[in-house]
Design a protein around this motif. Structure first.
Motif, PDB file in Angstrom:
ATOM      1  N   THR A  38       0.840  -1.207   0.000  1.00  0.00           N
ATOM      2  CA  THR A  38       0.000   0.000   0.000  1.00  0.00           C
ATOM      3  C   THR A  38       0.874   1.256   0.000  1.00  0.00           C
ATOM      4  O   THR A  38       0.495   2.277   0.576  1.00  0.00           O
ATOM      5  CB  THR A  38      -0.946   0.015   1.216  1.00  0.00           C
ATOM      6  OG1 THR A  38      -0.175  -0.098   2.421  1.00  0.00           O
ATOM      7  CG2 THR A  38      -1.945  -1.132   1.151  1.00  0.00           C
ATOM      8  N   ASN A  49       2.335   4.651  -0.770  1.00  0.00           N
ATOM      9  CA  ASN A  49       1.629   5.852  -1.219  1.00  0.00           C
ATOM     10  C   ASN A  49       2.634   6.947  -1.567  1.00  0.00           C
ATOM     11  O   ASN A  49       3.368   7.404  -0.682  1.00  0.00           O
ATOM     12  CB  ASN A  49       0.701   6.327  -0.091  1.00  0.00           C
ATOM     13  CG  ASN A  49      -0.186   7.475  -0.508  1.00  0.00           C
ATOM     14  OD1 ASN A  49      -0.322   7.785  -1.684  1.00  0.00           O
ATOM     15  ND2 ASN A  49      -0.798   8.127   0.469  1.00  0.00           N
ATOM     16  N   GLY A 105      -0.838   4.193  -3.314  1.00  0.00           N
ATOM     17  CA  GLY A 105      -1.714   3.828  -2.203  1.00  0.00           C
ATOM     18  C   GLY A 105      -2.261   2.425  -2.333  1.00  0.00           C
ATOM     19  O   GLY A 105      -1.839   1.514  -1.635  1.00  0.00           O
ATOM     20  N   ASN A 106      -3.237   2.245  -3.208  1.00  0.00           N
ATOM     21  CA  ASN A 106      -3.843   0.924  -3.413  1.00  0.00           C
ATOM     22  C   ASN A 106      -4.301   0.283  -2.099  1.00  0.00           C
ATOM     23  O   ASN A 106      -4.169  -0.929  -1.910  1.00  0.00           O
ATOM     24  CB  ASN A 106      -2.864  -0.008  -4.146  1.00  0.00           C
ATOM     25  CG  ASN A 106      -2.579   0.450  -5.561  1.00  0.00           C
ATOM     26  OD1 ASN A 106      -3.425   1.070  -6.200  1.00  0.00           O
ATOM     27  ND2 ASN A 106      -1.383   0.165  -6.052  1.00  0.00           N
ATOM     28  N   GLU A 107      -4.868   1.095  -1.207  1.00  0.00           N
ATOM     29  CA  GLU A 107      -5.264   0.588   0.097  1.00  0.00           C
ATOM     30  C   GLU A 107      -6.493  -0.326   0.039  1.00  0.00           C
ATOM     31  O   GLU A 107      -6.789  -1.021   1.017  1.00  0.00           O
ATOM     32  CB  GLU A 107      -5.578   1.752   1.053  1.00  0.00           C
ATOM     33  CG  GLU A 107      -4.424   2.696   1.310  1.00  0.00           C
ATOM     34  CD  GLU A 107      -4.401   3.888   0.367  1.00  0.00           C
ATOM     35  OE1 GLU A 107      -3.698   4.858   0.670  1.00  0.00           O
ATOM     36  OE2 GLU A 107      -5.102   3.846  -0.681  1.00  0.00           O
ATOM     37  N   ARG A 128      -8.473   3.109  -3.963  1.00  0.00           N
ATOM     38  CA  ARG A 128      -8.275   3.660  -2.611  1.00  0.00           C
ATOM     39  C   ARG A 128      -9.538   3.377  -1.807  1.00  0.00           C
ATOM     40  O   ARG A 128     -10.659   3.450  -2.328  1.00  0.00           O
ATOM     41  CB  ARG A 128      -8.035   5.176  -2.640  1.00  0.00           C
ATOM     42  CG  ARG A 128      -7.164   5.733  -3.744  1.00  0.00           C
ATOM     43  CD  ARG A 128      -5.730   5.324  -3.663  1.00  0.00           C
ATOM     44  NE  ARG A 128      -5.026   5.677  -2.452  1.00  0.00           N
ATOM     45  CZ  ARG A 128      -4.336   6.814  -2.275  1.00  0.00           C
ATOM     46  NH1 ARG A 128      -4.321   7.751  -3.222  1.00  0.00           N
ATOM     47  NH2 ARG A 128      -3.645   7.011  -1.169  1.00  0.00           N
ATOM     48  N   ASP A 135      -2.043   3.085   4.460  1.00  0.00           N
ATOM     49  CA  ASP A 135      -0.956   3.328   3.518  1.00  0.00           C
ATOM     50  C   ASP A 135       0.386   3.394   4.232  1.00  0.00           C
ATOM     51  O   ASP A 135       0.462   3.584   5.452  1.00  0.00           O
ATOM     52  CB  ASP A 135      -1.200   4.610   2.715  1.00  0.00           C
ATOM     53  CG  ASP A 135      -1.348   5.855   3.595  1.00  0.00           C
ATOM     54  OD1 ASP A 135      -1.878   5.737   4.714  1.00  0.00           O
ATOM     55  OD2 ASP A 135      -0.927   6.944   3.156  1.00  0.00           O
ATOM     56  N   ALA A 139      -7.239   5.637   4.230  1.00  0.00           N
ATOM     57  CA  ALA A 139      -6.273   5.724   3.138  1.00  0.00           C
ATOM     58  C   ALA A 139      -5.602   7.096   3.141  1.00  0.00           C
ATOM     59  O   ALA A 139      -6.119   8.058   3.707  1.00  0.00           O
ATOM     60  CB  ALA A 139      -6.991   5.497   1.802  1.00  0.00           C
ATOM     61  N   ASP A 140      -4.427   7.162   2.536  1.00  0.00           N
ATOM     62  CA  ASP A 140      -3.793   8.432   2.146  1.00  0.00           C
ATOM     63  C   ASP A 140      -3.359   9.311   3.307  1.00  0.00           C
ATOM     64  O   ASP A 140      -3.277  10.521   3.160  1.00  0.00           O
ATOM     65  CB  ASP A 140      -4.743   9.202   1.225  1.00  0.00           C
ATOM     66  CG  ASP A 140      -4.044  10.335   0.467  1.00  0.00           C
ATOM     67  OD1 ASP A 140      -2.890  10.141   0.039  1.00  0.00           O
ATOM     68  OD2 ASP A 140      -4.643  11.409   0.323  1.00  0.00           O
TER      69      ASP A 140
END
Length: 376
Positions: free
Chosen positions: A18, A20, A23-25, A52, A73, A134-135
């Motif tokens: 993940t 970032n 991210g690809n959470e 995300r 992330d 996320a993020d």
């Protein structure tokens, strides 16, 4: 509860990349969603688009509600690593991997507590909500989205790495672009010709000199504000003195220092440098809780019992999302396993014992704040 459950969760989370950006959470959120659903724990994925996502889960019902909060992330793992960064490696009492400290270790401990409460059929006089966003490492997309839909809660615990000390304050950060323009010219021409490179050098020196004046800003727990230049960009061609140079600042600011005040300080420092302009890249305010708040005192008391040593309110040395929760009216402390010294490094690790203690710590917080008892 099987105490090794927490390490199985952590191992799986480390294996899900993940980093970032990007991210690809969502993959991590989906893994945890399935895990909670199997245990019949209410869970929800908040899809943010572009792979995300946030994950929320809850145990119990009614009020008061307390929140265990973390981020899914991690920062990229581009450096040379002794071990594969997205594989949890055990060496002695240390667990290595990207995110072990920042902060999938804290996330795994919080998840394990929800599972433990469910498996022990504990009855709570309120709700424990897990919020994994996320993020956090870039633009706080996940937290901002969560709070747009969220009402109030009694309080929150953020699992950032504090070595399980209760932290109540963090500095914010302002990142501005500084753009300097002048006419480009051939590098073989006389050096005394005015150029953007010379003005960029003046700007860098002026920015670093700001630190001399910033020491006058005081806080009971936090260090003074500080500013640095983290990027210089201006190349056009080997034999051209460029006509444009861009700098990026990183300005760590105290709670209560707003964007306009910080921007004004930068403008004053750069006054007199020709063709120099500022543009906003990112701003996150500082955050803080009153050290005398009942939540803080109670968490310190629990920490003393779990860790077997005195606790007093501390500062968190990095920026985090406490400011957003407090700004939303949700009191929040920062307390999680692992050391910030390991975060963002190429040898990131967490001590196994820190994870075990975190599970015990979070479990006691849930039980004591929500008056948990075993169902008959």
């Amino acid at each position: 509860m099987d105490r090794e459950t927490v390490f199985k969760i952590l191992e799986k989370l480390i294996a899900i990349n993940t980093a970032n950006p990007p991210g690809n959470e969502k993959a991590a959120a989906e893994y945890l969603y399935e895990l909670f659903c199997e245990e019949k724990i209410s869970a929800r994925i908040q899809d943010l688009g572009n792979n995300r996502a946030n994950l929320t889960a809850s145990y119990g019902n009614g009020e008061p509600e307390i929140i265990f909060c973390g981020h899914l992330d991690v920062v990229p793992a581009a450096e040379d690593w002794q071990f594969p960064p997205f594989q949890m490696i055990k060496k002695g009492e240390r667990l290595y991997g990207r995110g072990t400290a920042d902060m999938k270790g804290g996330v795994a401990a919080m998840c394990a507590v929800l599972l433990q409460l469910s498996r022990e059929n504990i009855r709570l006089s309120g709700t424990l909500t897990l919020v994994l966003v996320a993020d956090e490492e870039c633009g706080n997309l996940g937290m901002r989205h969560f709070l747009r839909e969220k009402g109030k809660a009694a309080f929150a615990v953020i699992g950032e790495p504090t070595e399980l000390q209760v932290a109540v304050a963090h500095r914010g950060v302002l990142r501005d672009y500084v753009d300097i323009a002048a006419a480009p010219y051939h590098a073989a021409l006389p050096l005394q010709q005015h150029n953007a490179m010379q003005d960029a050098a003046k700007a860098i020196n002026a920015i670093f000199r700001m630190n001399e004046a910033l020491v006058q800003y005081r806080h009971a727990l936090l260090p003074p504000p500080g500013i640095a230049v983290t990027m210089v960009e201006g190349y056009e061609k080997d034999n051209i003195v460029p006509g444009h140079v861009r700098l990026l600042t990183d300005f760590r600011v105290l709670p209560g220092m707003g964007y306009e005040e910080c921007r004004r300080l930068e403008e004053q420092a750069l006054e007199g440098i020709e063709n120099c302009s500022l543009s906003k890249h990112f701003f996150m305010p500082g955050g803080e809780m009153d050290s005398g708040h009942a939540l803080v005192k109670k968490c310190c008391e629990i920490g003393e019992r779990v860790l077997g040593e005195p606790q007093s309110p501390a500062a968190f040395d990095a920026s985090c999302e406490q400011c957003f929760l407090v700004g939303h009216g949700i009191p929040a402390v920062i307390c999680g396993p692992g050391s910030l010294k390991q975060a963002h490094t190429s040898e990131e690790y967490v001590e196994e014992e820190q994870i075990r203690l975190a599970v015990k710590y979070y479990y006691q917080i849930a039980m004591e704040f929500l008056k948990g008892e075993e169902s008959k």
